[in-house]
Design a protein around this motif. Structure first.
Motif, PDB file in Angstrom:
ATOM      1  N   LYS A  89       0.868  -1.182   0.000  1.00  0.00           N
ATOM      2  CA  LYS A  89       0.000   0.000   0.000  1.00  0.00           C
ATOM      3  C   LYS A  89       0.903   1.230   0.000  1.00  0.00           C
ATOM      4  N   ARG A  90       1.542   1.435  -1.125  1.00  0.00           N
ATOM      5  CA  ARG A  90       2.523   2.511  -1.244  1.00  0.00           C
ATOM      6  C   ARG A  90       1.818   3.865  -1.339  1.00  0.00           C
ATOM      7  N   PRO A  91       2.227   4.829  -0.523  1.00  0.00           N
ATOM      8  CA  PRO A  91       1.604   6.153  -0.604  1.00  0.00           C
ATOM      9  C   PRO A  91       1.988   6.864  -1.901  1.00  0.00           C
ATOM     10  N   ARG A  92       1.292   7.910  -2.201  1.00  0.00           N
ATOM     11  CA  ARG A  92       1.589   8.708  -3.390  1.00  0.00           C
ATOM     12  C   ARG A  92       2.106  10.076  -2.978  1.00  0.00           C
ATOM     13  N   SER A  93       2.764  10.714  -3.902  1.00  0.00           N
ATOM     14  CA  SER A  93       3.259  12.066  -3.672  1.00  0.00           C
ATOM     15  C   SER A  93       2.111  13.000  -3.294  1.00  0.00           C
ATOM     16  N   PRO A  94       2.367  13.989  -2.443  1.00  0.00           N
ATOM     17  CA  PRO A  94       1.337  14.989  -2.124  1.00  0.00           C
ATOM     18  C   PRO A  94       0.805  15.720  -3.353  1.00  0.00           C
ATOM     19  N   ASN A 118       0.694  -0.840  -6.014  1.00  0.00           N
ATOM     20  CA  ASN A 118       0.137  -2.087  -5.486  1.00  0.00           C
ATOM     21  C   ASN A 118       1.048  -3.281  -5.738  1.00  0.00           C
ATOM     22  N   ALA A 119       2.351  -3.044  -5.811  1.00  0.00           N
ATOM     23  CA  ALA A 119       3.302  -4.132  -6.031  1.00  0.00           C
ATOM     24  C   ALA A 119       3.305  -5.086  -4.837  1.00  0.00           C
ATOM     25  N   PRO A 120       3.831  -6.301  -5.016  1.00  0.00           N
ATOM     26  CA  PRO A 120       3.914  -7.230  -3.875  1.00  0.00           C
ATOM     27  C   PRO A 120       4.746  -6.645  -2.732  1.00  0.00           C
ATOM     28  N   GLN A 121       4.623  -7.235  -1.560  1.00  0.00           N
ATOM     29  CA  GLN A 121       5.406  -6.811  -0.404  1.00  0.00           C
ATOM     30  C   GLN A 121       6.225  -7.989   0.122  1.00  0.00           C
ATOM     31  N   ILE A 165      13.849  -0.828  -4.099  1.00  0.00           N
ATOM     32  CA  ILE A 165      13.054  -2.052  -3.935  1.00  0.00           C
ATOM     33  C   ILE A 165      12.283  -1.977  -2.619  1.00  0.00           C
ATOM     34  N   ALA A 166      12.980  -1.593  -1.554  1.00  0.00           N
ATOM     35  CA  ALA A 166      12.361  -1.569  -0.222  1.00  0.00           C
ATOM     36  C   ALA A 166      11.250  -0.535  -0.115  1.00  0.00           C
ATOM     37  N   THR A 167      11.345   0.557  -0.876  1.00  0.00           N
ATOM     38  CA  THR A 167      10.331   1.609  -0.784  1.00  0.00           C
ATOM     39  C   THR A 167       9.194   1.413  -1.775  1.00  0.00           C
ATOM     40  N   THR A 168       9.292   0.402  -2.620  1.00  0.00           N
ATOM     41  CA  THR A 168       8.204   0.079  -3.561  1.00  0.00           C
ATOM     42  C   THR A 168       7.547  -1.246  -3.179  1.00  0.00           C
ATOM     43  N   LEU A 169       8.374  -2.271  -2.950  1.00  0.00           N
ATOM     44  CA  LEU A 169       7.898  -3.568  -2.469  1.00  0.00           C
ATOM     45  C   LEU A 169       8.014  -3.515  -0.948  1.00  0.00           C
ATOM     46  N   LEU A 170       6.992  -3.036  -0.301  1.00  0.00           N
ATOM     47  CA  LEU A 170       7.111  -2.637   1.100  1.00  0.00           C
ATOM     48  C   LEU A 170       7.333  -3.804   2.047  1.00  0.00           C
ATOM     49  N   ASN A 171       7.807  -3.480   3.230  1.00  0.00           N
ATOM     50  CA  ASN A 171       8.186  -4.473   4.235  1.00  0.00           C
ATOM     51  C   ASN A 171       7.006  -4.881   5.100  1.00  0.00           C
ATOM     52  N   ALA A 172       6.686  -6.171   5.070  1.00  0.00           N
ATOM     53  CA  ALA A 172       5.672  -6.711   5.984  1.00  0.00           C
ATOM     54  C   ALA A 172       6.230  -7.910   6.740  1.00  0.00           C
ATOM     55  N   VAL A 214       7.518  10.775  -1.146  1.00  0.00           N
ATOM     56  CA  VAL A 214       6.607   9.635  -1.273  1.00  0.00           C
ATOM     57  C   VAL A 214       6.558   8.890   0.062  1.00  0.00           C
ATOM     58  N   LEU A 215       7.364   7.842   0.220  1.00  0.00           N
ATOM     59  CA  LEU A 215       7.269   7.037   1.433  1.00  0.00           C
ATOM     60  C   LEU A 215       7.647   7.831   2.684  1.00  0.00           C
ATOM     61  N   PHE A 216       8.553   8.800   2.532  1.00  0.00           N
ATOM     62  CA  PHE A 216       9.038   9.552   3.698  1.00  0.00           C
ATOM     63  C   PHE A 216       8.564  10.997   3.663  1.00  0.00           C
ATOM     64  N   GLN A 217       7.376  11.213   3.133  1.00  0.00           N
ATOM     65  CA  GLN A 217       6.860  12.578   3.022  1.00  0.00           C
ATOM     66  C   GLN A 217       6.569  13.203   4.385  1.00  0.00           C
ATOM     67  N   ASP A 218       6.482  12.374   5.435  1.00  0.00           N
ATOM     68  CA  ASP A 218       6.237  12.905   6.774  1.00  0.00           C
ATOM     69  C   ASP A 218       7.530  13.266   7.500  1.00  0.00           C
ATOM     70  N   LYS A 219       8.670  13.019   6.866  1.00  0.00           N
ATOM     71  CA  LYS A 219       9.958  13.316   7.487  1.00  0.00           C
ATOM     72  C   LYS A 219      10.444  14.712   7.093  1.00  0.00           C
ATOM     73  N   SER A 220      11.357  15.245   7.879  1.00  0.00           N
ATOM     74  CA  SER A 220      12.036  16.480   7.489  1.00  0.00           C
ATOM     75  C   SER A 220      13.135  16.152   6.489  1.00  0.00           C
ATOM     76  N   ASN A 221      13.665  17.157   5.835  1.00  0.00           N
ATOM     77  CA  ASN A 221      14.773  16.920   4.914  1.00  0.00           C
ATOM     78  C   ASN A 221      15.956  16.282   5.638  1.00  0.00           C
ATOM     79  N   ALA A 222      16.249  16.761   6.825  1.00  0.00           N
ATOM     80  CA  ALA A 222      17.389  16.222   7.580  1.00  0.00           C
ATOM     81  C   ALA A 222      17.160  14.754   7.937  1.00  0.00           C
TER      82      ALA A 222
END
Length: 388
Positions: A89-94, A118-121, A165-172, A214-222
């Motif tokens: 369930k990969r998020p999308r860009s804002p 919706n790639a495999p995880q 790979i890790a940010t598209t085929l997410l970790n479960a 995308v996956l880290f859109q909630d993080k700061s640049n740092a």
């Protein structure tokens, strides 16, 4: 990795348009539908021969197989490795939230394509024990190269970075994102070493820029920079047995025609890229959102061990760049680097990153590559003061 010692060399980023028949077979195969595997193999091999011949005809010096046998530039690994299942369930860009009209238009254009969001995880330990598909891809490429009237200056093949790979085929499955990335690095090392035996290896790592939005859109640049540094550390571990001069690294902000308002500035990620154990950096400079980024290179100079592969052709528009524009972009790159021999003219990103997903028509792609060659010839005359 060859340098532009006597003239500006040309290359591109990797993926090239797949014909409709091959695209449909790849999409159906990925979806688990019954597909004639022999027909798929024949279509892939014919497509590799076709794109190799077209690159040579356009005057590209450093060419590849166009990723024709792959359903996607990074999602192909789910078909070569075990440990994947279910659906990410990969998020999308804002951008998709901020610009809903654009998002709807984009969805209509891409109604039939390979899996992305919706790639495999990862649902178990990821293992890469069967290299048959990678070996077959190398064989197809070598056969196509052998069929050329004149060999290219060099040949490269792409492979996905552990981070993308890790940010598209997410970790479960793994206890942490870091554990997953390093597990992927240990497994992808096998494919990297296989490719590097015969070709230049290009690592596709848009995670080092794109994932900030995308996956880290909630993080700061740092915070994102710290994550990117960890991704590079994992990549370096995977590349430990390969000479850096045999590896080039591609980084971008996402190969989609959209606003890109949330792209992290190059100045923030350039030190991270410099930490990679590679000999070449492929970075976007042609599209309207990043044409100004040479300023970052002037402030934080490209280390002597690197060749720069600047994007001087936009991979998302059907405008064919005028050769004079291409030459201007090449000369700006040379000015920023300070060494004409360490610049190889390239494209911003791939022209067919996923089966069923391309923004530039195939016949326009070949014309754009010709413009790259013509622009490189003009730049050569300017920089060397002689005919190319």
């Amino acid at each position: 990795m060859k340098h532009s010692n006597e003239r500006i060399l040309t290359t591109h980023v990797g993926s090239l348009p797949r014909n409709p028949v091959l695209s449909e077979l790849l999409i159906r195969d990925e979806a688990g539908e019954t597909v004639d595997k022999a027909a798929l193999a024949r279509e892939a091999e014919a497509a590799v021969r076709h794109v190799v011949a077209e690159q040579a005809s356009a005057g590209i010096d450093v060419l590849n197989d166009g990723e024709q046998p792959r359903v996607g530039f990074q999602t192909y690994v789910a078909q070569r490795m075990t440990g994947f299942g279910g659906e990410s369930k990969r998020p999308r860009s804002p951008d998709y939230t901020k610009f809903p009209i654009w998002a709807a238009q984009t969805a209509r254009r891409l109604d039939r394509r390979a899996k992305v969001t919706n790639a495999p995880q990862a649902v178990a330990d990821v293992v890469y024990d069967d290299l048959t598909a990678a070996q077959e891809e190398c064989r197809m490429f070598r056969a196509a190269l052998d069929g050329l009237a004149k060999p290219p200056v060099e040949a490269f093949m792409t492979a996905a970075s552990p981070g993308i790979i890790a940010t598209t085929l997410l970790n479960a499955h793994y206890d942490s994102h870091e554990a997953y990335v390093f597990a992927l690095a240990r497994q992808m090392r096998k494919e990297y070493e296989l490719i590097a035996k015969d070709f230049l290896l290009q690592i596709d790592a848009p995670d080092l820029a794109m994932e900030r939005g995308v996956l880290f859109q909630d993080k700061s640049n740092a915070e994102f920079v710290k994550i990117a540094e960890m991704h590079v550390a994992a990549l370096n571990e995977a590349l430990a047995g390969i000479p850096p001069e045999r590896v080039r690294l591609h980084c971008c902000w996402g190969n989609y025609e959209g606003p890109h308002l949330h792209d992290i500035p190059m100045r923030e990620i350039l030190p991270v890229l410099y930490g990679a154990r590679v000999g070449g950096l492929s970075i976007e400079f042609a599209n309207p959102r990043h044409q100004h980024e040479y300023a970052a290179l002037r402030k934080n100079k490209l280390p002597d061990r690197f060749v720069l592969l600047p994007g001087v052709i936009d991979s998302l528009t059907n405008f064919v760049e005028h050769p004079e524009v291409v030459a201007n972009r090449i000369c700006e790159a040379v000015d920023a680097v300070g060494d004409r021999s360490r610049v190889i003219a390239s494209v911003d990103c791939g022209f067919g990153t996923f089966a069923g997903s391309q923004f530039v028509a195939e016949d326009v792609v070949w014309e754009k590559l010709k413009a790259c060659r013509e622009g490189a010839d003009i730049a050569t005359r300017r920089l060397w003061g002689k005919a190319s």
